[in-house]
Enzyme design. Structure first.
Site, PDB file in Angstrom:
ATOM      1  N   GLU A  80       0.846  -1.194   0.000  1.00 42.35           N
ATOM      2  CA  GLU A  80       0.000   0.000   0.000  1.00 42.35           C
ATOM      3  C   GLU A  80       0.881   1.243   0.000  1.00 42.35           C
ATOM      4  O   GLU A  80       0.399   2.350   0.215  1.00 42.35           O
ATOM      5  CB  GLU A  80      -0.965   0.002   1.190  1.00 42.35           C
ATOM      6  CG  GLU A  80      -0.313   0.007   2.546  1.00 42.35           C
ATOM      7  CD  GLU A  80      -1.338   0.143   3.666  1.00 42.35           C
ATOM      8  OE1 GLU A  80      -1.987   1.196   3.737  1.00 42.35           O
ATOM      9  OE2 GLU A  80      -1.480  -0.807   4.460  1.00 42.35           O
ATOM     10  N   CYS A 112      -3.501  -3.330   4.367  1.00 41.62           N
ATOM     11  CA  CYS A 112      -2.585  -4.343   4.936  1.00 41.62           C
ATOM     12  C   CYS A 112      -2.977  -5.769   4.561  1.00 41.62           C
ATOM     13  O   CYS A 112      -2.324  -6.727   4.967  1.00 41.62           O
ATOM     14  CB  CYS A 112      -2.559  -4.208   6.454  1.00 41.62           C
ATOM     15  SG  CYS A 112      -2.200  -2.539   6.982  1.00 41.62           S
ATOM     16  N   THR A 153       3.355   4.511  15.889  1.00 42.47           N
ATOM     17  CA  THR A 153       3.083   3.199  15.277  1.00 42.47           C
ATOM     18  C   THR A 153       3.648   3.116  13.850  1.00 42.47           C
ATOM     19  O   THR A 153       3.332   2.182  13.122  1.00 42.47           O
ATOM     20  CB  THR A 153       1.574   2.862  15.267  1.00 42.47           C
ATOM     21  OG1 THR A 153       0.906   3.747  14.356  1.00 42.47           O
ATOM     22  CG2 THR A 153       0.938   3.031  16.631  1.00 42.47           C
ATOM     23  N   HIS A 234      -2.676  -9.512  12.262  1.00 42.18           N
ATOM     24  CA  HIS A 234      -2.106  -8.280  11.722  1.00 42.18           C
ATOM     25  C   HIS A 234      -1.859  -7.364  12.924  1.00 42.18           C
ATOM     26  O   HIS A 234      -2.745  -7.173  13.761  1.00 42.18           O
ATOM     27  CB  HIS A 234      -3.063  -7.626  10.735  1.00 42.18           C
ATOM     28  CG  HIS A 234      -2.677  -6.211  10.433  1.00 42.18           C
ATOM     29  ND1 HIS A 234      -1.438  -5.885   9.947  1.00 42.18           N
ATOM     30  CD2 HIS A 234      -3.342  -5.030  10.594  1.00 42.18           C
ATOM     31  CE1 HIS A 234      -1.345  -4.576   9.813  1.00 42.18           C
ATOM     32  NE2 HIS A 234      -2.490  -4.031  10.197  1.00 42.18           N
ATOM     33  N   LYS A 243      -5.307  -7.249  22.135  1.00 39.58           N
ATOM     34  CA  LYS A 243      -6.751  -7.101  22.395  1.00 39.58           C
ATOM     35  C   LYS A 243      -7.539  -8.138  21.600  1.00 39.58           C
ATOM     36  O   LYS A 243      -8.504  -8.716  22.096  1.00 39.58           O
ATOM     37  CB  LYS A 243      -7.219  -5.697  21.987  1.00 39.58           C
ATOM     38  CG  LYS A 243      -6.891  -4.645  23.008  1.00 39.58           C
ATOM     39  CD  LYS A 243      -7.515  -3.322  22.610  1.00 39.58           C
ATOM     40  CE  LYS A 243      -7.110  -2.250  23.600  1.00 39.58           C
ATOM     41  NZ  LYS A 243      -7.573  -0.919  23.225  1.00 39.58           N
ATOM     42  N   SER A 299      -7.480  -2.027   6.312  1.00 37.65           N
ATOM     43  CA  SER A 299      -8.467  -0.951   6.485  1.00 37.65           C
ATOM     44  C   SER A 299      -9.174  -0.653   5.183  1.00 37.65           C
ATOM     45  O   SER A 299      -8.630  -0.838   4.096  1.00 37.65           O
ATOM     46  CB  SER A 299      -7.764   0.319   6.956  1.00 37.65           C
ATOM     47  OG  SER A 299      -7.390   0.200   8.298  1.00 37.65           O
TER      48      SER A 299
HETATM   49  N1  CAA Z   1       0.645   3.895  30.753  1.00 38.32           N
HETATM   50  C1  CAA Z   1       0.063   2.794  30.231  1.00 38.32           C
HETATM   51  N2  CAA Z   1      -0.934   2.847  29.299  1.00 38.32           N
HETATM   52  C2  CAA Z   1      -1.334   4.060  28.868  1.00 38.32           C
HETATM   53  C3  CAA Z   1      -0.769   5.244  29.380  1.00 38.32           C
HETATM   54  C4  CAA Z   1       0.262   5.136  30.362  1.00 38.32           C
HETATM   55  N3  CAA Z   1       0.856   6.204  30.882  1.00 38.32           N
HETATM   56  N4  CAA Z   1      -1.379   6.278  28.778  1.00 38.32           N
HETATM   57  C5  CAA Z   1      -2.310   5.761  27.928  1.00 38.32           C
HETATM   58  N5  CAA Z   1      -2.276   4.421  27.984  1.00 38.32           N
HETATM   59  C6  CAA Z   1      -3.075   3.467  27.241  1.00 38.32           C
HETATM   60  C7  CAA Z   1      -4.525   3.870  27.098  1.00 38.32           C
HETATM   61  O1  CAA Z   1      -5.279   3.543  28.238  1.00 38.32           O
HETATM   62  C8  CAA Z   1      -4.912   3.059  25.871  1.00 38.32           C
HETATM   63  O2  CAA Z   1      -5.153   1.739  26.247  1.00 38.32           O
HETATM   64  P1  CAA Z   1      -6.503   1.012  25.760  1.00 38.32           P
HETATM   65  O3  CAA Z   1      -6.472   1.026  24.255  1.00 38.32           O
HETATM   66  O4  CAA Z   1      -6.368  -0.355  26.333  1.00 38.32           O
HETATM   67  O5  CAA Z   1      -7.635   1.809  26.304  1.00 38.32           O
HETATM   68  C9  CAA Z   1      -3.638   3.050  25.023  1.00 38.32           C
HETATM   69  O6  CAA Z   1      -2.583   3.436  25.904  1.00 38.32           O
HETATM   70  C10 CAA Z   1      -3.667   4.021  23.856  1.00 38.32           C
HETATM   71  O7  CAA Z   1      -4.059   5.256  24.364  1.00 38.32           O
HETATM   72  P2  CAA Z   1      -5.070   6.183  23.535  1.00 38.32           P
HETATM   73  O8  CAA Z   1      -6.256   5.402  23.125  1.00 38.32           O
HETATM   74  O9  CAA Z   1      -5.247   7.461  24.274  1.00 38.32           O
HETATM   75  O10 CAA Z   1      -4.106   6.429  22.296  1.00 38.32           O
HETATM   76  P3  CAA Z   1      -4.227   7.394  21.095  1.00 38.32           P
HETATM   77  O11 CAA Z   1      -5.583   7.878  20.857  1.00 38.32           O
HETATM   78  O12 CAA Z   1      -3.146   8.412  21.267  1.00 38.32           O
HETATM   79  O13 CAA Z   1      -3.787   6.422  19.865  1.00 38.32           O
HETATM   80  C11 CAA Z   1      -4.399   4.760  18.315  1.00 38.32           C
HETATM   81  C12 CAA Z   1      -4.032   5.037  19.754  1.00 38.32           C
HETATM   82  C13 CAA Z   1      -5.769   5.307  18.069  1.00 38.32           C
HETATM   83  C14 CAA Z   1      -4.446   3.283  18.035  1.00 38.32           C
HETATM   84  C15 CAA Z   1      -3.337   5.387  17.395  1.00 38.32           C
HETATM   85  O14 CAA Z   1      -2.099   4.780  17.569  1.00 38.32           O
HETATM   86  C16 CAA Z   1      -3.703   5.362  15.943  1.00 38.32           C
HETATM   87  O15 CAA Z   1      -4.622   6.041  15.523  1.00 38.32           O
HETATM   88  N6  CAA Z   1      -2.982   4.562  15.107  1.00 38.32           N
HETATM   89  C17 CAA Z   1      -3.154   4.507  13.668  1.00 38.32           C
HETATM   90  C18 CAA Z   1      -4.338   3.683  13.215  1.00 38.32           C
HETATM   91  C19 CAA Z   1      -4.196   2.234  13.573  1.00 38.32           C
HETATM   92  O16 CAA Z   1      -3.118   1.682  13.678  1.00 38.32           O
HETATM   93  N7  CAA Z   1      -5.343   1.545  13.741  1.00 38.32           N
HETATM   94  C20 CAA Z   1      -5.350   0.128  14.048  1.00 38.32           C
HETATM   95  C21 CAA Z   1      -6.458  -0.622  13.376  1.00 38.32           C
HETATM   96  S1  CAA Z   1      -6.409  -0.304  11.608  1.00 38.32           S
HETATM   97  C22 CAA Z   1      -5.298  -1.446  10.996  1.00 38.32           C
HETATM   98  O17 CAA Z   1      -4.986  -2.416  11.636  1.00 38.32           O
HETATM   99  C23 CAA Z   1      -4.729  -1.188   9.638  1.00 38.32           C
HETATM  100  C24 CAA Z   1      -3.405  -0.550   9.785  1.00 38.32           C
HETATM  101  O18 CAA Z   1      -2.389  -1.230   9.797  1.00 38.32           O
HETATM  102  C25 CAA Z   1      -3.314   0.901   9.939  1.00 38.32           C
END
Ligand code: CAA
Length: 376
Positions: A80, A112, A153, A234, A243, A299
Site C-alpha cells: 500500500e 494491509c 506506530t 495483523h 486485544k 483498512s
Molecule cells: N501507561 C500505560 N498505558 C497508557 C498510558 C500510560 N501512561 N497512557 C495511555 N495508555 C493506554 C490507554 O489507556 C490506551 O489503552 P486502551 O487502548 O487499552 O484503552 C492506550 O494506551 C492508547 O491510548 P489512547 O487510546 O489514548 O491512544 P491514542 O488515541 O493516542 O492512539 C491509536 C491510539 C488510536 C491506536 C493510534 O495509535 C492510531 O490512531 N494509530 C493509527 C491507526 C491504527 O493503527 N489503527 C489500528 C487498526 S487499523 C489497521 O490495523 C490497519 C493498519 O495497519 C493501519
C-alpha cells in the site's frame, strides 16, 4: 494436495528510533507507547532504502533456499506504499533477482490485507499447476504526520515467501472467513506520503471484523476454538493484536508473535507474516502438526481469518539467528536524524547503509534509479 508456504524471510531498515526518545520529545509518558500501545522501537528508512530495496533483500533470502529459481512463474508484490500508479514495484525485484522473463509480475493493493489475497490466489494457481512456484512479497513503509496519535506506530518491513505444493513451513487449510465492508478508517490519497486515519474507528472495525471472520470460519470449517493452537494477527501495534487475542483466543504465545513487530513498527502487508516468523523463531515448543490461525485486516476494509498446519521438520528451514542479528545490529538514530529522514533528506557527510545489496540512488526525470552495491 498440500499447498502453502515453503520458505519465508523478512527484511527491514538498518535504522530505528527508540520510542523512549520519541516519547521524551513529544512530552508523552513512555509507558503509553510501551505498555498502552505495545511498541518499543520503530524502523526508520533513509532515502536510499525503499519498498523495493527491502523487498529484494527479503526475496533473495528465500530464493537462496531454492534449487532452481526458474520454477517461479508468478511474482506478486503486495503493497500500500506504491510510489508509481502504473509500473509494478515487482518489476524492479524481478530484474535484480534475475528471474526468468516467462514470469507474471504484478502488484496487489488493499491496505494491509493484500499479501493474504496473494497467498490465496497463489494456492488456487498451484492446484492447476502443481510444479509451479509463486513468489509473494509484502513490502510497506508507513508514515503518519508528526505529533499525531499514529506517529509511534510508524515502521516498515518486507516479507517474502514461496508458495508451493508439499510446503515445508505451512500447509494452508481450505476454509476461510472473509469480511468486506466500506469503512473510512484509514486511507492515503495518491498525492500524500502520509496515511490519514480515524484511529478509534479503525480499532473498532478491526475487532468487529475479527468477530465476523472467525464466526464465518467456524461455520465453514466445523472446528471449535480448541482446534486452534496459536494465532497470528495483523499487528498495526502490539496492543491491537493483544486485544484481539484476549477477545477470542487467549493464546499465551501471543507474546512470541509480537517480538519482532514491537521493534519494527507497523509493516502493513508484511505485518501478519512477520508475526508468524516471530512465532516460529521464538516459541519454545516444537509446533509441528499444530494449527495456526491467521487474522488479516486491511483498512477500508477487507479482513480474513484462515488457518494452516505446521509440517514436521519445519525448524530446518528457519533462519532465527540471522533474523535476530538483523534486528540487533540496527543503528539507533537521534530525534533530529528521524526528523530529517521523515522528510526523506540526505544528511551532509552521513553515509546511510542499506540492509541488502541494492540501493536507491535517487530519482532522475521522475524515474527511480537502483544500483547493485559494489562488492556484492
Ligand atoms: N501507561 C500505560 N498505558 C497508557 C498510558 C500510560 N501512561 N497512557 C495511555 N495508555 C493506554 C490507554 O489507556 C490506551 O489503552 P486502551 O487502548 O487499552 O484503552 C492506550 O494506551 C492508547 O491510548 P489512547 O487510546 O489514548 O491512544 P491514542 O488515541 O493516542 O492512539 C491509536 C491510539 C488510536 C491506536 C493510534 O495509535 C492510531 O490512531 N494509530 C493509527 C491507526 C491504527 O493503527 N489503527 C489500528 C487498526 S487499523 C489497521 O490495523 C490497519 C493498519 O495497519 C493501519
Amino acid at each position: 494436495m498440500k499447498i502453502g508456504i515453503d520458505s519465508i524471510a523478512f527484511s527491514t531498515s538498518r535504522y530505528f528510533l527508540s520510542l523512549e526518545t520519541l516519547a521524551k520529545h513529544r512530552n508523552v509518558n513512555y509507558e503509553k507507547y510501551n505498555v498502552g500501545i505495545g511498541q518499543a522501537k520503530m524502523s526508520v528508512f533513509p532515502p536510499n532504502e525503499d519498498i523495493v530495496t527491502i523487498a529484494i533483500d527479503a526475496a533473495q533470502k528465500v530464493i537462496s533456499q531454492m534449487d532452481d529459481k526458474n520454477d517461479i512463474d508468478i511474482l506478486i508484490f503486495a503493497t500500500e506504499s506504491a510510489f508509481d500508479l502504473s509500473k509494478s514495484a515487482g518489476i524492479y525485484v524481478h530484474h535484480f533477482l534475475k528471474l526468468k522473463e516467462d514470469c507474471r509480475v504484478f502488484d496487489l493493493k488493499q491496505a494491509c490485507y493484500s499479501a493474504v489475497a496473494a497467498l490465496q490466489l497463489a494456492k488456487s494457481y498451484i492446484v492447476d499447476n502443481p510444479n509451479s512456484k509463486v513468489l509473494i512479497i509484502g513490502s510497506d513503509i508507513i508514515k503518519y504526520s508528526p505529533n499525531t496519535s499514529g506517529e509511534p506506530t510508524q515502521g516498515g518491513a518486507a516479507v517474502a515467501f514461496i508458495v508451493t505444493q508439499n510446503p515445508r513451513i505451512l500447509e494452508i487449510e481450505p476454509y476461510a472467513g472473509i469480511h468486506t465492508v466500506d469503512v473510512m478508517d484509514f486511507w492515503r490519497p495518491s498525492h500524500l506520503d502520509e496515511a490519514l486515519f480515524d484511529g478509534k474507528l479503525s480499532a473498532y472495525n478491526y475487532l468487529k471484523s475479527l468477530d465476523i471472520c472467525v464466526d464465518r470460519y467456524w461455520k465453514k470449517s466445523n472446528l471449535a476454538i480448541s482446534a486452534i493452537d496459536h494465532v497470528c494477527f495483523h499487528a498495526p501495534f502490539g496492543k491491537m493484536a493483544q486485544k484481539a487475542n484476549n477477545k477470542l483466543f487467549r493464546c499465551p504465545s501471543i507474546n512470541e508473535t509480537l517480538i519482532y513487530n514491537s521493534v519494527i513498527g507497523n509493516s502493513c502487508s508484511a505485518s501478519l507474516f512477520i508475526c508468524f516468523i516471530s512465532l516460529l523463531d521464538n516459541v519454545k515448543d516444537d509446533i509441528s502438526h499444530k494449527r495456526i490461525g491467521f487474522f488479516s485486516y486491511g483498512s477500508g476494509s477487507v479482513a480474513e481469518f484462515f488457518s494452516g498446519i505446521i509440517p514436521e521438520n519445519y525448524g530446518q528451514t528457519l533462519d532465527t539467528r540471522n533474523n535476530l542479528k538483523m534486528l540487533s545490529d540496527r543503528i539507533e538514530i537521534a530525534i533530529s536524524e528521524y526528523e530529517l529522514l521523515y522528510n526523506n533528506k540526505f544528511h551532509d557527510g552521513y553515509h546511510y547503509e542499506n540492509v541488502g545489496n541494492i540501493t536507491m540512488l535517487g530519482i532522475n526525470n521522475n524515474q527511480r534509479i537502483y544500483r547493485r552495491l559494489q562488492n556484492n
